[in-house]
Design a protein around this motif. Structure first.
Motif, PDB file in Angstrom:
ATOM      1  N   PHE A 312       0.883  -1.164   0.000  1.00  0.00           N
ATOM      2  CA  PHE A 312       0.000   0.000   0.000  1.00  0.00           C
ATOM      3  C   PHE A 312       0.920   1.213   0.000  1.00  0.00           C
ATOM      4  CE2 PHE A 312      -2.387   3.392   2.042  1.00  0.00           C
ATOM      5  CZ  PHE A 312      -3.669   3.262   1.538  1.00  0.00           C
ATOM      6  N   SER A 313       0.774   2.102  -0.970  1.00  0.00           N
ATOM      7  CA  SER A 313       1.726   3.199  -1.083  1.00  0.00           C
ATOM      8  C   SER A 313       1.061   4.559  -1.192  1.00  0.00           C
ATOM      9  CB  SER A 313       2.652   2.975  -2.283  1.00  0.00           C
ATOM     10  OG  SER A 313       1.917   2.846  -3.473  1.00  0.00           O
ATOM     11  N   LEU A 314       1.796   5.552  -0.741  1.00  0.00           N
ATOM     12  CA  LEU A 314       1.394   6.946  -0.832  1.00  0.00           C
ATOM     13  C   LEU A 314       2.423   7.694  -1.655  1.00  0.00           C
ATOM     14  CD1 LEU A 314       0.530   7.696   2.929  1.00  0.00           C
ATOM     15  CD2 LEU A 314      -0.954   6.710   1.168  1.00  0.00           C
ATOM     16  N   ARG A 394     -12.439   2.555  -1.637  1.00  0.00           N
ATOM     17  CA  ARG A 394     -11.615   3.765  -1.672  1.00  0.00           C
ATOM     18  C   ARG A 394     -11.751   4.586  -0.395  1.00  0.00           C
ATOM     19  NH1 ARG A 394      -7.806   2.763  -5.082  1.00  0.00           N
ATOM     20  NH2 ARG A 394      -7.190   4.939  -4.781  1.00  0.00           N
ATOM     21  N   ALA A 397      -9.340   3.093   1.936  1.00  0.00           N
ATOM     22  CA  ALA A 397      -7.979   3.428   1.499  1.00  0.00           C
ATOM     23  C   ALA A 397      -7.608   4.838   1.948  1.00  0.00           C
ATOM     24  CB  ALA A 397      -7.874   3.300  -0.018  1.00  0.00           C
ATOM     25  N   GLN A 398      -8.549   5.768   1.845  1.00  0.00           N
ATOM     26  CA  GLN A 398      -8.292   7.148   2.295  1.00  0.00           C
ATOM     27  C   GLN A 398      -8.047   7.194   3.805  1.00  0.00           C
ATOM     28  OE1 GLN A 398      -7.965  10.026   0.717  1.00  0.00           O
ATOM     29  NE2 GLN A 398      -8.576   9.517  -1.379  1.00  0.00           N
ATOM     30  N   ALA A 401      -4.647   5.693   4.580  1.00  0.00           N
ATOM     31  CA  ALA A 401      -3.589   6.629   4.204  1.00  0.00           C
ATOM     32  C   ALA A 401      -3.380   7.673   5.291  1.00  0.00           C
ATOM     33  CB  ALA A 401      -3.934   7.306   2.877  1.00  0.00           C
ATOM     34  N   GLU A 423      -1.376  11.008  -3.551  1.00  0.00           N
ATOM     35  CA  GLU A 423      -2.031   9.981  -4.358  1.00  0.00           C
ATOM     36  C   GLU A 423      -1.848   8.646  -3.663  1.00  0.00           C
ATOM     37  OE1 GLU A 423      -2.095   8.252  -8.927  1.00  0.00           O
ATOM     38  OE2 GLU A 423      -2.054  10.407  -8.502  1.00  0.00           O
ATOM     39  N   ILE A 424      -2.884   7.823  -3.702  1.00  0.00           N
ATOM     40  CA  ILE A 424      -2.886   6.538  -3.015  1.00  0.00           C
ATOM     41  C   ILE A 424      -2.869   5.411  -4.036  1.00  0.00           C
ATOM     42  CG2 ILE A 424      -4.212   5.042  -1.466  1.00  0.00           C
ATOM     43  CD1 ILE A 424      -5.484   7.637  -0.342  1.00  0.00           C
ATOM     44  N   ARG A 425      -2.027   4.410  -3.776  1.00  0.00           N
ATOM     45  CA  ARG A 425      -1.996   3.215  -4.624  1.00  0.00           C
ATOM     46  C   ARG A 425      -2.194   1.993  -3.737  1.00  0.00           C
ATOM     47  NH1 ARG A 425       0.951   4.644  -9.358  1.00  0.00           N
ATOM     48  NH2 ARG A 425       0.099   6.670  -9.968  1.00  0.00           N
ATOM     49  N   THR A 426      -3.225   1.224  -4.022  1.00  0.00           N
ATOM     50  CA  THR A 426      -3.525   0.013  -3.251  1.00  0.00           C
ATOM     51  C   THR A 426      -3.073  -1.225  -4.025  1.00  0.00           C
ATOM     52  OG1 THR A 426      -5.694  -0.441  -4.215  1.00  0.00           O
ATOM     53  CG2 THR A 426      -5.611   1.203  -2.443  1.00  0.00           C
TER      54      THR A 426
END
Length: 507
Positions: A312-314, A394, A397-398, A401, A423-426
């Protein structure tokens, strides 16, 4: 069909490294990629004036790519600029202590450990590195750099008993004796380099720590994706053709021999040689229809493999600050590291208090405005899917984050008042963008002593089909993927009587 026609599925780093080597040897290579760009997971993305390495964020064992570029045309140093990352890592712990590992210097690293945790801890790390070096020396030539055809191929070695004692396949990374709780976490982390669980991953993975120390951690100016761009151009220079947005539906075959590929648009591309740079599970379970018995046997072995963890990346674009700049690589360890692996591999839920990796390149070419910074933040995560965790929410995910940003801020690192872009990447996003099942970063994990032998072999039992990339031998990560490509290219050349490629030049 011409005997020197080769079809490659996918345009990841393994595919392109294979294509460049074969193109140099006169093969007519055609690459079919389902996405709209080259590089696979290795990419540098520009978003709103910030560049992020959204896949690999450093290069280790650069000799693999120096060898590749030198043997396919011009030297690597003429096409990309590499700089050492020093210190290579800044490790920070929940108790407020920290230690910085020097690049290319065990002495400096041991001095830093002594300063932070005492001479006894430094001696422990030195002992671990000596053993890791021995493991690397034993495993490098017969296993990592060579085609692994069967377990029995290793039994014929004269040094078998000594090698087994050194590698200790019955031991996990967690089984290596190290008393310092801080250094234990650092050592455990090397299991995650292959998407694995240190509680069961083989001890030989500790050799990654030695490789990182001995051959260095390197940054490529402009982002690691520049390496993929340079390799793509090298392929074009060697006559390789690429077709993007070309979905492969099937690897066709008859009487146990490959006949080509079938595309989603109805075309059939005939070929005596197919190289698949796709997830091994996808290759064996979806692309090979009506497989012969030999393929079904390999398929069952691959089905036993546990997929690697996901990420999981930001992507954080930050405004200038008077605060001290982070080192290029910073790791924030939690109090209880085991909770992370329990959550991911057993409970299959997001980690409540994860280890946080921050990549903050000191590279002015990766930002549009002076003084701004582009941070790539990654935490280990369970895979996406019905058998794991549903990352399609989502809203969650928010929220997750923001929890990660809270954790970063709690460690004294200011983010929110500098935030210009988020920006979020799951794992679900990774699955969709590069067709990585479940968003697994490294394809398959190395959980268990037999994992290496269950991994997809480079030479498939379906004659003419070869597997390359992170889910094939010898494993994931830029260096191993590059070696995988060398093994596959050499196997094809040897089959065709074209002579062997030169072995890796360690110097």
């Amino acid at each position: 069909m011409n005997e020197k026609d080769v079809v490659i599925i996918g345009a990841g780093m393994g595919a392109m490294a294979t294509a460049a080597r074969l193109g140099k040897k006169g093969y007519r290579v055609r690459v079919f990629e389902a996405g709209d760009r080259h590089g696979g997971k290795c990419r540098t993305e520009w978003i709103g004036g910030y560049a992020f390495d959204t896949g690999p964020s450093l290069l280790t064992l650069p000799a693999v790519y120096r060898d590749l570029f030198q043997r396919t045309g011009d030297v690597l140093g003429r096409v990309v600029e590499m700089t050492p990352v020093d210190p290579s890592f800044d490790y920070r712990f929940h108790d407020g202590t920290s230690v910085k590992f020097a690049n290319l210097s065990r002495k400096k690293t041991l001095d830093a450990i002594t300063s932070s945790y005492g001479a006894a801890a430094a001696a422990q790390w030195d002992q671990i590195m000596r053993r890791a070096e021995a493991m690397w020396d034993v495993s490098r030539e017969p296993f990592i750099e060579s085609e692994l055809k069967s377990v029995t191929s290793l039994f014929s070695r004269k040094t078998l008993l000594r090698d087994i004692f050194v590698i200790a396949p019955w031991k996990s990374i967690r089984g290596l004796s190290i008393k310092s709780p801080h250094l234990r976490k650092i050592l455990d982390r090397y299991a995650t380099y292959s998407g694995s669980d240190p509680r069961v991953a083989p001890a030989v993975l500790s050799s990654i720590a030695f490789v990182e120390e001995a051959f260095g951690a390197w940054h490529i100016t402009g982002g690691i994706g520049k390496l993929g761009d340079a390799l793509y151009q090298r392929c074009l220079d060697r006559g390789v053709t690429f077709e993007f947005n070309a979905h492969v539906d099937e690897i066709t075959h008859a009487d146990g021999v490959v006949t080509g590929i079938a595309l989603a648009d109805g075309r059939h591309i005939p070929a005596h040689t197919v190289v698949a740079n796709a997830d091994a599970g996808t290759i064996y379970s979806h692309l090979i229809k009506n497989p012969p018995r030999s393929v079904r046997t390999a398929q069952r072995a691959i089905e036993k493999m546990e997929p690697s963890l996901a990420g999981f990346s930001l992507l954080l674009g930050l405004k200038p600050s008077t605060e001290p700049q982070l080192e290029h690589h910073t790791i924030l360890f939690p109090e209880n590291y085991d909770d992370e692996f329990e959550s991911i591999f057993n409970k299959k839920v997001p980690v409540e208090d994860p280890t946080i990796y921050i990549c903050a390149p000191h590279d002015e070419t990766m930002v549009a405005k002076a003084g701004h910074q582009a941070w790539f933040v990654l935490v280990n995560a369970p895979r996406h899917g019905a058998d794991s965790f549903d990352w399609s929410d989502r809203v969650f995910a928010q929220q997750y984050a923001q929890k990660i940003i809270d954790r970063i801020e709690a460690r004294g690192i200011k983010v929110r008042d500098r935030l210009d872009l988020l920006e979020i990447r799951t794992p679900a996003d990774l699955e969709a963008s590069v067709l990585a099942p479940g968003g697994s970063i490294y394809g398959t994990s190395s959980n268990g002593a037999r994992s290496a032998f269950n991994r997809a072999k480079n030479r498939s039992p379906l004659h003419g089909l070869y597997c390359v990339g992170g889910s094939a031998h010898p494993g994931g990560g830029l260096p191993l993927v590059g070696l995988s490509a060398e093994i596959v290219a050499e196997a094809i050349l040897t089959r065709d009587g074209g002579g062997q490629l030169s072995s890796l030049d360690r110097h």
